[in-house]
Design a protein around this motif. Structure first.
Motif, short mmCIF file in Angstrom:
data_model
loop_
_atom_site.label_atom_id
_atom_site.label_comp_id
_atom_site.label_asym_id
_atom_site.label_seq_id
_atom_site.Cartn_x
_atom_site.Cartn_y
_atom_site.Cartn_z
N ASP A 65 0.80 -1.23 0.00
CA ASP A 65 0.00 0.00 0.00
C ASP A 65 0.84 1.28 0.00
OD1 ASP A 65 1.00 -0.65 2.49
OD2 ASP A 65 -0.73 0.09 3.60
N LEU A 66 2.01 1.25 -0.63
CA LEU A 66 2.91 2.41 -0.60
C LEU A 66 2.70 3.37 -1.76
CD1 LEU A 66 6.24 0.62 0.43
CD2 LEU A 66 4.67 1.92 1.91
N GLY A 67 1.76 3.06 -2.66
CA GLY A 67 1.52 3.94 -3.79
C GLY A 67 2.24 3.53 -5.06
N TRP A 68 2.41 2.21 -5.26
CA TRP A 68 3.09 1.70 -6.46
C TRP A 68 2.30 2.02 -7.72
CZ3 TRP A 68 7.82 -0.30 -5.50
CH2 TRP A 68 8.08 -0.73 -4.20
N LYS A 69 2.99 2.14 -8.83
CA LYS A 69 2.34 2.33 -10.12
C LYS A 69 1.46 1.13 -10.43
CE LYS A 69 4.73 1.77 -13.90
NZ LYS A 69 5.68 1.99 -15.02
N SER A 70 1.95 -0.06 -10.13
CA SER A 70 1.17 -1.28 -10.31
C SER A 70 1.67 -2.34 -9.34
CB SER A 70 1.28 -1.81 -11.74
OG SER A 70 2.61 -2.23 -12.02
N VAL A 71 0.77 -3.22 -8.94
CA VAL A 71 1.11 -4.33 -8.05
C VAL A 71 0.45 -5.60 -8.56
CG1 VAL A 71 1.03 -5.26 -5.71
CG2 VAL A 71 1.26 -2.79 -6.04
N GLY A 72 1.22 -6.67 -8.65
CA GLY A 72 0.68 -7.97 -9.02
C GLY A 72 1.00 -8.98 -7.94
N VAL A 73 0.46 -10.19 -8.07
CA VAL A 73 0.69 -11.26 -7.10
C VAL A 73 1.51 -12.36 -7.77
CG1 VAL A 73 -0.38 -13.01 -5.63
CG2 VAL A 73 -1.48 -10.77 -5.91
N LEU A 74 2.56 -12.80 -7.08
CA LEU A 74 3.38 -13.92 -7.54
C LEU A 74 3.30 -15.00 -6.46
CD1 LEU A 74 5.39 -14.68 -9.88
CD2 LEU A 74 7.21 -14.10 -8.27
N GLU A 75 2.46 -16.01 -6.68
CA GLU A 75 2.30 -17.10 -5.72
C GLU A 75 3.22 -18.25 -6.12
OE1 GLU A 75 2.26 -19.46 -3.16
OE2 GLU A 75 1.16 -17.62 -2.67
N LEU A 76 4.25 -18.48 -5.31
CA LEU A 76 5.31 -19.41 -5.68
C LEU A 76 4.83 -20.85 -5.76
CD1 LEU A 76 8.32 -18.01 -3.62
CD2 LEU A 76 7.44 -17.28 -5.84
N THR A 77 3.85 -21.23 -4.95
CA THR A 77 3.38 -22.62 -4.97
C THR A 77 2.72 -22.97 -6.30
OG1 THR A 77 1.26 -22.03 -3.96
CG2 THR A 77 3.05 -22.65 -2.48
N ALA A 78 2.26 -21.95 -7.03
CA ALA A 78 1.60 -22.20 -8.32
C ALA A 78 2.58 -22.30 -9.47
CB ALA A 78 0.59 -21.09 -8.61
N LEU A 79 3.77 -21.75 -9.32
CA LEU A 79 4.68 -21.61 -10.45
C LEU A 79 5.14 -22.93 -11.06
CD1 LEU A 79 6.86 -18.54 -9.40
CD2 LEU A 79 4.65 -18.60 -10.58
N PRO A 80 5.40 -23.99 -10.26
CA PRO A 80 5.84 -25.24 -10.90
C PRO A 80 4.82 -25.85 -11.85
CG PRO A 80 6.41 -25.25 -8.56
CD PRO A 80 5.49 -24.08 -8.79
N SER A 81 3.56 -25.43 -11.74
CA SER A 81 2.51 -26.02 -12.58
C SER A 81 2.24 -25.22 -13.85
CB SER A 81 1.21 -26.15 -11.77
OG SER A 81 0.72 -24.87 -11.39
N ILE A 82 2.96 -24.11 -14.05
CA ILE A 82 2.77 -23.32 -15.26
C ILE A 82 4.11 -23.11 -15.96
CG2 ILE A 82 0.71 -22.16 -14.38
CD1 ILE A 82 2.37 -19.73 -13.76
N ASP A 83 4.06 -22.79 -17.23
CA ASP A 83 5.29 -22.61 -18.00
C ASP A 83 6.04 -21.36 -17.55
OD1 ASP A 83 4.67 -24.84 -19.51
OD2 ASP A 83 3.62 -23.67 -21.06
N GLU A 84 7.38 -21.45 -17.59
CA GLU A 84 8.21 -20.33 -17.14
C GLU A 84 7.96 -19.06 -17.94
OE1 GLU A 84 12.31 -21.27 -17.01
OE2 GLU A 84 12.13 -22.55 -15.22
N GLU A 85 7.64 -19.21 -19.23
CA GLU A 85 7.44 -18.01 -20.04
C GLU A 85 6.21 -17.21 -19.61
OE1 GLU A 85 6.25 -21.58 -22.74
OE2 GLU A 85 7.82 -21.08 -21.28
N ARG A 86 5.38 -17.80 -18.75
CA ARG A 86 4.21 -17.08 -18.27
C ARG A 86 4.51 -16.23 -17.04
NH1 ARG A 86 -0.96 -20.58 -17.45
NH2 ARG A 86 -1.76 -18.47 -17.15
N TRP A 87 5.59 -16.56 -16.30
CA TRP A 87 5.85 -15.78 -15.10
C TRP A 87 7.24 -15.15 -15.03
CZ3 TRP A 87 9.74 -17.15 -11.66
CH2 TRP A 87 10.22 -18.48 -11.74
N VAL A 88 8.24 -15.76 -15.65
CA VAL A 88 9.59 -15.19 -15.59
C VAL A 88 9.64 -13.77 -16.16
CG1 VAL A 88 11.96 -15.41 -16.44
CG2 VAL A 88 10.78 -17.40 -15.48
N PRO A 89 9.00 -13.48 -17.31
CA PRO A 89 9.03 -12.10 -17.80
C PRO A 89 8.40 -11.11 -16.82
CG PRO A 89 8.36 -13.58 -19.55
CD PRO A 89 8.36 -14.39 -18.30
#
Length: 231
Positions: A65-89
């Motif tokens: 809540d510091l006033g970022w231009k944008s904020v997204g969520v990176l849930e690490l437990t989900a990452l092994p089940s999706i392709d790297e090109e979807r989250w690494v960029p």
């Protein structure tokens, strides 16, 4: 990677100024990803309400809540089940990673399993903003006092990005947190340099240079190298 290792988030002007300096631009011009993963592994934190509070910026720890231009969520437990090109960029494009507290070994496990730990060395301009366990995961070890969840491998080491350990939430006797006596007892079991920091303190690490930003109290409890002197 540039590190802002906090006990309780961006709790005062000095820590906020340090964050802006690390970013190299205003927070309002910077993008962030928040990582709530550590919360799920700690019996006193999540899952449930507190994870939502962190992600939504409604927690007691100022980060999302510091006033970022944008904020997204990176849930690490989900990452092994999706392709790297979807989250690494997404990670490479973010100016900051906001890493919640909770269970440090659970967080470390999923950083390794997801591949995020392997990605860190290539993120030279990214700012890692850790809160409690989110800071401790960057140390070589956390000590038995801070171990709740254990991986099936039995490995209780953390990432070792820095060569010192941290006892967060240093507090005066009788107040919530870790007393100095408890911190000193913890440090006796740590074989490397160790610091205790309160909720008004942060540690910055840039290119191996370690500095303290504080409107509160921090103590060097154990030293095995040339460390910053206590002011």
């Amino acid at each position: 990677m540039k590190l802002l290792l906090t006990s309780a988030g961006v709790t005062n002007t000095s820590i906020r100024d340090a964050l802006v300096k690390l970013l190299g631009k205003p927070i309002a011009e910077s993008s962030a990803l928040c990582i709530p993963t550590a919360q799920y592994g700690h019996p006193m934190v999540g899952p449930g309400v507190r994870a939502w509070q962190f992600i939504s910026g409604n927690s007691e720890n100022p980060m999302v809540d510091l006033g970022w231009k944008s904020v997204g969520v990176l849930e690490l437990t989900a990452l092994p089940s999706i392709d790297e090109e979807r989250w690494v960029p997404l990670v490479r494009e973010a100016d900051a990673l906001l890493v919640a507290g909770g269970d440090v070994l659970y967080l470390c496990h999923w950083m390794r399993e997801s591949g995020l730990a392997d990605l860190l060395p290539s993120l030279s301009e990214t700012v890692w903003v850790g809160l409690s366990a989110g800071s401790m995961v960057m140390t070589p070890r956390v000590g038995e006092d801070f171990i709740q969840w254990r991986p099936s491998t039995g490995d209780v080491t953390t990432l070792g990005v820095v060569d010192f350990s941290i006892c967060p939430h240093l507090a005066a006797d009788g107040l919530p947190g870790n007393s100095m006596a408890e911190a000193e007892q913890w440090a006796a079991g740590i074989p490397n340099t160790a610091y205790a920091i309160d909720d008004q303190t942060a540690i910055t690490v840039v290119d191996g240079s370690v500095d303290f930003v504080s409107e509160g109290r921090w103590e060097r409890l154990r030293s095995l190298s040339s460390d910053p002197e206590q002011p």
